[in-house]
Design an enzyme around this catalytic site. Structure first.
Site, PDB file in Angstrom:
ATOM      1  N   HIS A 127      -4.559  -1.179   9.022  1.00 13.38           N
ATOM      2  CA  HIS A 127      -6.393  -1.192   9.827  1.00 13.38           C
ATOM      3  C   HIS A 127      -6.064  -1.427  11.226  1.00 13.38           C
ATOM      4  CE1 HIS A 127      -7.214  -2.306   4.868  1.00 13.38           C
ATOM      5  NE2 HIS A 127      -7.055  -1.070   5.766  1.00 13.38           N
TER       6      HIS A 127
ATOM      7  N   GLU B 289      -7.080  -4.708  13.038  1.00 12.24           N
ATOM      8  CA  GLU B 289      -6.908  -5.886  13.039  1.00 12.24           C
ATOM      9  C   GLU B 289      -5.139  -6.326  14.103  1.00 12.24           C
ATOM     10  OE1 GLU B 289      -8.163  -5.416   8.328  1.00 12.24           O
ATOM     11  OE2 GLU B 289      -5.294  -5.560   8.807  1.00 12.24           O
TER      12      GLU B 289
ATOM     13  N   ARG C  17     -11.124   0.865  11.008  1.00 16.08           N
ATOM     14  CA  ARG C  17     -10.763   0.282  10.209  1.00 16.08           C
ATOM     15  C   ARG C  17      -9.359   1.301   9.720  1.00 16.08           C
ATOM     16  NH1 ARG C  17     -10.903  -3.767   5.507  1.00 16.08           N
ATOM     17  NH2 ARG C  17      -9.700  -2.667   3.304  1.00 16.08           N
TER      18      ARG C  17
ATOM     19  N   ARG D   5      -5.941   1.597   0.437  1.00 10.67           N
ATOM     20  CA  ARG D   5      -6.083   2.372  -1.126  1.00 10.67           C
ATOM     21  C   ARG D   5      -5.665   3.451  -1.534  1.00 10.67           C
ATOM     22  NH1 ARG D   5      -7.999  -1.776   0.658  1.00 10.67           N
ATOM     23  NH2 ARG D   5     -10.627  -3.330   0.180  1.00 10.67           N
TER      24      ARG D   5
HETATM   25  N1  LIG Z   1      -3.365  -4.542  -2.603  1.00  9.83           N
HETATM   26  C1  LIG Z   1      -4.651  -5.142  -1.397  1.00  9.83           C
HETATM   27  N2  LIG Z   1      -4.125  -6.265  -0.613  1.00  9.83           N
HETATM   28  C2  LIG Z   1      -4.520  -6.840   0.012  1.00  9.83           C
HETATM   29  C3  LIG Z   1      -6.198  -6.215   0.582  1.00  9.83           C
HETATM   30  C4  LIG Z   1      -6.657  -7.025   1.151  1.00  9.83           C
HETATM   31  C5  LIG Z   1      -7.231  -6.004   2.480  1.00  9.83           C
HETATM   32  C6  LIG Z   1      -7.655  -6.954   3.227  1.00  9.83           C
HETATM   33 SE1  LIG Z   1      -8.244  -5.808   5.278  1.00  9.83          SE
HETATM   34  C7  LIG Z   1      -7.985  -4.937   1.813  1.00  9.83           C
HETATM   35  O1  LIG Z   1      -8.933  -4.494   2.174  1.00  9.83           O
HETATM   36  O2  LIG Z   1      -7.151  -3.929   2.416  1.00  9.83           O
HETATM   37  C8  LIG Z   1      -6.391  -5.078  -0.514  1.00  9.83           C
HETATM   38  C9  LIG Z   1      -5.225  -4.654  -1.498  1.00  9.83           C
HETATM   39 CL1  LIG Z   1      -6.256  -3.337  -2.147  1.00  9.83          CL
HETATM   40 ZN   LIG Z   2      -6.340  -4.611   6.435  1.00  9.49          ZN
HETATM   41 ZN   LIG Z   3      -8.174  -8.065   6.282  1.00 14.48          ZN
END
Ligand SMILES: Nc1ncc(C[C@H](C[SeH])C(=O)O)cc1Cl
Ligand SMILES: [Zn+2]
Ligand SMILES: [Zn+2]
Ligand SMILES: [Zn+2]
Length: 305
Positions: A65, A68, A123, A141
């Site tokens: 991201h 970050e 992001r 995602r």
């Molecule tokens: N498998 C995962 N592990 C951690 C997270 C948290 C991060 C934090 Se920025 C996100 O929202 O992509 C989100 C997912 Cl889908």
């Molecule tokens: Zn993140």
């Molecule tokens: Zn985060």
């Protein structure tokens, strides 16, 4: 303040990758694993101190991201600390003697560049979709783990757009391909994010418990306890779905299902005061906290395998 207590532009990081490899020819090798949507290189640094037969490995990716920035800073910090303290610190020495380390300092270079030039709060990546004027896929995602179910969106204008299909993005495809081809040696997967000070493990894509949930919980708990003991700071820990939110398509869940049974996502400092805009004065604290957590878990992975 030193190089490692500042944030660096994409170009500076590419120079750093080159210089680090040149200065440490016996321990560091830069591997080109693919390129971004805008054709920027995705370089993995391989730290390896010996050629033991069937040696295990760990993987750390940073900057999935773009906004970050403490994440990218941690990857540089980790490499510098490993090279500086090998043979001097017994934990780092034990880790490097037993495991190769693959580090991807900038998983989303297009997005990172964009946060330096145009929008600090960006992001996603910067891919153009056919069906919309909006740009970018949330690379966390876009992996093939309950892809695009609840907690992601098929709407290109959202911050959690899952993409056209799993691994539709060159960045996530490059990481997935590399891990698929190294899945027999990689035992520990770690993705570095910010913010909210959490140590997360699978699953985020479902409320079901991972089969080695007890192990993962114990490792995360020990890591959080180490941070509290040495740095007097509090990190929450647990499965992603229960600790942060239900969200599918994440790299840690996908790596876990590939067979990398010790898979974690760290959310670094802070708790929201500065959020993504963590000031450079806090880089060393944030990175030292993450470092002790990585070392704690890596040493337990070595014990268990
Ligand atoms: N498998 C995962 N592990 C951690 C997270 C948290 C991060 C934090 Se920025 C996100 O929202 O992509 C989100 C997912 Cl889908
Ligand atoms: Zn993140
Ligand atoms: Zn985060
Ligand atoms: Zn240059």
């Amino acid at each position: 303040s030193t190089f490692y207590e500042r944030y660096h532009s994409l170009e500076d990081i590419y120079h750093w990758i080159n210089r680090t490899q040149q200065d440490n020819p016996n321990m560091v090798k830069a591997i080109l694993i693919g390129s971004s949507y805008e054709k920027r290189p995705l370089y993995v640094l391989k730290l390896s101190v010996n050629n033991r037969p069937n040696k295990k490995a760990m993987w750390i990716d940073c900057g999935i991201h773009a906004r970050e920035w403490i994440s990218h800073a941690f990857c540089l910090w980790f490499v510098q600390n490993s090279l500086s303290f090998y043979k001097l610190n017994q934990d780092i020495t034990r880790i490097l003697d037993n495991m190769d380390v693959y580090i991807l300092p900038v998983m989303n270079p297009d997005g990172y560049q964009y946060t330096w030039t145009t929008n600090r709060m960006w992001r996603k990546n910067r891919s153009v979709s056919k069906s919309s004027n909006c740009i970018g896929v949330d690379l966390n995602r876009n992996f093939d783990a309950n892809w695009c179910t609840e907690g992601a969106s098929d709407e290109p204008c959202t911050e959690i757009y899952c993409g056209a299909f799993p691994e539709s993005e060159p960045e996530s495809q490059a990481v997935a391909n590399f891990l698929r081809s190294h899945k027999d040696s990689v035992q520990f997967y770690l993705s570095i994010h910010s913010y909210s000070q959490m140590l997360l493990f699978p699953y985020s894509c479902t409320l079901d418990e991972a089969e080695n949930h007890k192990d993962l919980l114990e490792m995360a708990q020990e890591a959080a306890q180490a941070i509290r003991r040495y740095y007097r700071n509090t990190y929450k820990y647990g499965s992603g779905a229960k600790t942060i939110y239900l969200a599918p398509g994440g790299s840690d869940d996908w790596a876990y299902n590939l067979g990398i049974k010790y898979s974690f996502t760290f959310e670094l400092q802070d708790r929201g005061r500065y959020g993504f805009l963590l000031p450079p004065s806090l880089i060393s604290r944030a990175c030292n906290e993450a470092l002790i957590a990585v070392k704690t878990i890596a040493l337990k992975v070595i014990e268990k395998t």
